[in-house]
Motif scaffolding. Structure first.
Motif, PDB file in Angstrom:
ATOM      1  N   ALA A 140      -3.663   4.411  -5.643  1.00 22.55           N
ATOM      2  CA  ALA A 140      -3.536   4.652  -7.084  1.00 22.55           C
ATOM      3  C   ALA A 140      -4.739   4.052  -7.818  1.00 22.55           C
ATOM      4  CB  ALA A 140      -2.236   4.060  -7.615  1.00 22.55           C
ATOM      5  N   VAL A 141      -5.178   2.877  -7.399  1.00 18.89           N
ATOM      6  CA  VAL A 141      -6.356   2.260  -8.019  1.00 18.89           C
ATOM      7  C   VAL A 141      -7.606   3.068  -7.669  1.00 18.89           C
ATOM      8  CG1 VAL A 141      -7.780   0.186  -8.231  1.00 18.89           C
ATOM      9  CG2 VAL A 141      -5.316  -0.040  -7.931  1.00 18.89           C
ATOM     10  N   LEU A 149      -0.897  -2.353 -10.296  1.00 14.29           N
ATOM     11  CA  LEU A 149      -2.011  -3.109  -9.707  1.00 14.29           C
ATOM     12  C   LEU A 149      -3.260  -2.926 -10.551  1.00 14.29           C
ATOM     13  CD1 LEU A 149      -3.132  -4.869  -7.411  1.00 14.29           C
ATOM     14  CD2 LEU A 149      -3.667  -2.779  -6.159  1.00 14.29           C
ATOM     15  N   GLU A 159       0.821  -1.225   0.000  1.00 13.51           N
ATOM     16  CA  GLU A 159       0.000   0.000   0.000  1.00 13.51           C
ATOM     17  C   GLU A 159       0.849   1.268   0.000  1.00 13.51           C
ATOM     18  OE1 GLU A 159      -1.164  -1.709   3.549  1.00 13.51           O
ATOM     19  OE2 GLU A 159      -1.225   0.175   4.667  1.00 13.51           O
ATOM     20  N   HIS A 200      -4.707  -0.083  -2.777  1.00 12.44           N
ATOM     21  CA  HIS A 200      -3.768   0.998  -3.085  1.00 12.44           C
ATOM     22  C   HIS A 200      -4.539   2.214  -3.581  1.00 12.44           C
ATOM     23  CE1 HIS A 200      -0.338   3.286  -4.343  1.00 12.44           C
ATOM     24  NE2 HIS A 200       0.441   2.398  -3.763  1.00 12.44           N
ATOM     25  N   TYR A 205      -0.816   7.001 -11.722  1.00 12.41           N
ATOM     26  CA  TYR A 205       0.461   6.723 -11.057  1.00 12.41           C
ATOM     27  C   TYR A 205       0.560   7.544  -9.770  1.00 12.41           C
ATOM     28  CZ  TYR A 205       5.548   6.563 -10.294  1.00 12.41           C
ATOM     29  OH  TYR A 205       6.789   6.396  -9.757  1.00 12.41           O
ATOM     30  N   ASP A 251      -7.195  -3.699 -10.942  1.00 13.17           N
ATOM     31  CA  ASP A 251      -8.389  -4.130 -10.235  1.00 13.17           C
ATOM     32  C   ASP A 251      -8.919  -5.335 -11.006  1.00 13.17           C
ATOM     33  OD1 ASP A 251     -10.453  -4.151  -8.370  1.00 13.17           O
ATOM     34  OD2 ASP A 251     -11.752  -3.025  -9.707  1.00 13.17           O
ATOM     35  N   GLY A 277      -1.961   2.196 -10.797  1.00 11.20           N
ATOM     36  CA  GLY A 277      -3.170   1.421 -10.524  1.00 11.20           C
ATOM     37  C   GLY A 277      -4.132   1.616 -11.675  1.00 11.20           C
ATOM     38  N   SER A 278      -4.886   0.573 -12.029  1.00 11.68           N
ATOM     39  CA  SER A 278      -5.863   0.771 -13.096  1.00 11.68           C
ATOM     40  C   SER A 278      -7.210   0.139 -12.762  1.00 11.68           C
ATOM     41  CB  SER A 278      -5.328   0.258 -14.433  1.00 11.68           C
ATOM     42  OG  SER A 278      -5.425  -1.130 -14.517  1.00 11.68           O
ATOM     43  N   ASP A 279      -8.232   0.786 -13.253  1.00 12.34           N
ATOM     44  CA  ASP A 279      -9.599   0.337 -12.981  1.00 12.34           C
ATOM     45  C   ASP A 279     -10.496   0.794 -14.131  1.00 12.34           C
ATOM     46  OD1 ASP A 279     -11.709  -0.831 -11.679  1.00 12.34           O
ATOM     47  OD2 ASP A 279     -11.924   0.721 -10.151  1.00 12.34           O
ATOM     48  N   GLY A 331      -9.402  -3.746  -5.865  1.00  8.79           N
ATOM     49  CA  GLY A 331      -8.067  -3.156  -5.860  1.00  8.79           C
ATOM     50  C   GLY A 331      -8.009  -1.780  -5.209  1.00  8.79           C
ATOM     51  N   GLU A 332      -9.114  -1.035  -5.307  1.00 11.66           N
ATOM     52  CA  GLU A 332      -9.140   0.328  -4.745  1.00 11.66           C
ATOM     53  C   GLU A 332      -8.965   0.304  -3.226  1.00 11.66           C
ATOM     54  OE1 GLU A 332     -11.533  -1.137  -6.436  1.00 11.66           O
ATOM     55  OE2 GLU A 332     -13.480  -0.904  -5.467  1.00 11.66           O
TER      56      GLU A 332
END
Ligand code: MG
Length: 309
Positions: free
Chosen positions: A238-239, A201, A91, A236, A116, A203, A97-99, A232-233
């Motif tokens: 970032a997500v 990361l 963390e 981290h 990012y 999601d 992070g992507s979603d 994922g959110e």
């Protein structure tokens, strides 16, 4: 076989559950009210009113509280739902992070975003109110997204329904999502150079195996250092930030569409969506519906029926 079952429960009921599982309570994950472990089942109750039962005995245990409880997926995803799929202290890493947002909404686009966030930025993200977008109202989402866009490197991709309807019959939604996540991540990696994220990361929306398989047909496959986790959110910021930015865009797109057609284009896939779609059909037939709806949803048939009345 590992099962994963979710039931909805009121605050009173969740308190009742907590009392019942009191002797078995463990560490409370983010946004949870409690988490308990008994032989064959882990029970986690969330502030959102959802209670998740996971394990070989999940169905029987969930039925104790809700007779209608049935397993939704016996997928391998649930095995990596736990944060222990991630390295310790993840963390606090600097990661991409992507979603995506809009996947489950009949009307409106599919929006994918990668963001990012560096270790140093995490306190600021927290300060701005970045958290699970499901816990934020639309006003806060728009406000936070606007703040984030001022300083956070991100890359979003918007697939409008018209385009979606061309791709989906050929590919399938999972492959489309793999391509979008990968492209957003790749473009963002280029943007932030020479900085390099410690991790990426995603999601999780399909098994890691599936994801990596579909990657093989991509031009710029980002294969490393990928991590996958559902929700994922929660693992981290970032997500969470990526999710907030894409949700704000999704809301803007729905607003824009509503203005264009002169009535509300709702999110979701319920009766309201059927009714709005029927209105679209009456106003401009299939050509207009194609512009706003993900046609392969069952809602299309329902809308046609309503429009015929
Ligand atoms: Mg997601």
């Amino acid at each position: 076989m590992t099962q994963s079952i979710t039931i909805k429960a009121s605050t009173t009921k969740i308190n009742e559950l907590k009392k019942y599982y009191q002797p078995h309570l463990g560490k409370t994950p983010p946004y949870a009210v409690f988490s308990a472990k008994i032989p064959g089942v882990t029970i986690t109750a969330y502030q959102s009113g959802k209670v998740l039962f996971q394990g070989t005995n999940a169905e029987a245990e969930a039925k104790r509280w809700d007779q209608s409880a049935t397993p939704k997926e016996k997928s391998t995803i649930s095995s990596s739902t736990k944060s222990d799929a991630l390295p310790k202290d993840f963390e606090n890493w600097s990661i991409i992070g992507s979603d995506e947002v809009g996947n489950g909404s009949y009307l409106g686009p599919l929006v994918v975003c990668a963001a990012y966030a560096t270790t140093e930025q995490l306190p600021l993200l927290k300060e701005l109110g970045v958290k699970d977008s499901k816990m934020l109202n639309d006003v806060s989402i728009r406000k936070i997204a606007a703040d984030l866009k001022l300083f956070l490197p991100y890359q979003q991709l918007i697939v409008k329904p018209e385009k979606y309807n061309q791709i989906q019959p050929v590919y399938n939604v999972v492959r489309m999502k793999v391509a979008l996540h990968n492209q957003a991540i790749h473009l963002l990696q280029e943007k932030i150079k020479p900085a390099k994220p410690q991790g990426i990361l995603i999601d999780q929306f399909t098994t890691e195996k599936n994801y990596r398989n579909y990657l093989k047909s991509e031009d710029h496959p980002v294969t490393d250092p990928l991590f996958f986790v559902t929700k994922g959110e929660q693992y981290h910021l970032a997500v969470a930030a990526a999710s907030i930015i894409s949700r704000a865009t999704f809301l803007d797109e729905l607003d824009q569409a509503s203005k264009e057609v002169g009535f509300t284009i709702p999110s979701g896939a319920g009766v309201k969506s059927d009714q709005a779609a029927a209105k679209l059909l009456l106003k401009g037939g299939m050509p207009l519906l194609e512009k706003h709806a993900k046609l392969h949803f069952a809602n299309t048939e329902k809308a046609k029926k309503i429009a015929k009345r």
